[in-house]
Design an enzyme around this catalytic site. Structure first.
Site, PDB file in Angstrom:
ATOM      1  N   HIS A 283      -3.905  26.062 -47.365  1.00 40.09           N
ATOM      2  CA  HIS A 283      -3.501  25.459 -45.927  1.00 40.09           C
ATOM      3  C   HIS A 283      -3.150  26.595 -45.180  1.00 40.09           C
ATOM      4  CE1 HIS A 283      -1.228  22.590 -43.487  1.00 40.09           C
ATOM      5  NE2 HIS A 283      -2.521  22.686 -43.162  1.00 40.09           N
TER       6      HIS A 283
ATOM      7  N   HIS B 117      -7.363  39.348 -26.036  1.00 43.83           N
ATOM      8  CA  HIS B 117      -8.537  40.195 -27.233  1.00 43.83           C
ATOM      9  C   HIS B 117      -7.376  41.102 -27.985  1.00 43.83           C
ATOM     10  CE1 HIS B 117     -12.142  41.727 -29.012  1.00 43.83           C
ATOM     11  NE2 HIS B 117     -11.888  42.754 -28.629  1.00 43.83           N
TER      12      HIS B 117
END
Length: 139
Positions: free
Chosen positions: A20, A106
């Site tokens: 998870h 980015h």
């Protein structure tokens, strides 16, 4: 021979080991991959396989909770951005959960790849065709 969706042994292995909130990156041919991160290079030539082809196969086996994209995709690759949003919508319906979509610069995106379990490189040669997938749970 394996009968499931993913035949690539490295991709199958990394997906099966995800816990998870662990992350997995699917990227274009140009994204730099940190030396400390496992690189699974699927690129054969420009455009083969495409980013979406790789993403389709990965998300067929991976439970996704969150998707992270570079903000720049909205301006520099709007067609792929819309395709991605549609794919995530379909994936939500298939998985029966809501997938959070987050955006980051980015530069921050590239830094976050260092924490991923692996980076799967496609042959995609269009700008900002990259996604970080955060693993969810199936229960």
């Amino acid at each position: 021979m394996k009968k499931g969706t993913v035949l690539n042994s490295e991709i199958s292995s990394v997906i099966s080991r995800l816990g998870h909130t662990d992350t997995l990156v699917v990227c274009d041919a140009g994204l730099p991959v940190p030396h400390s991160t496992t690189r699974i290079d699927m690129a054969l030539t420009q455009g083969v396989p495409s980013f979406m082809q790789v993403l389709d196969v990965v998300t067929a086996e991976m439970q996704v909770e969150t998707a992270i994209l570079a903000t720049e995709i909205k301006q520099h690759n709007p067609q792929l951005h819309e395709t991605l949003l549609g794919h995530i919508e379909q994936l939500q319906q298939h998985q029966g959960n809501t997938i959070e979509i987050r955006y980051t610069t980015h530069e921050q995106f590239k830094q976050q790849t260092a924490d991923s379990q692996a980076v799967i490189r496609s042959g995609e040669c269009s700008p900002y065709a990259n996604i970080i997938l955060c693993a969810g749970v199936t229960f």
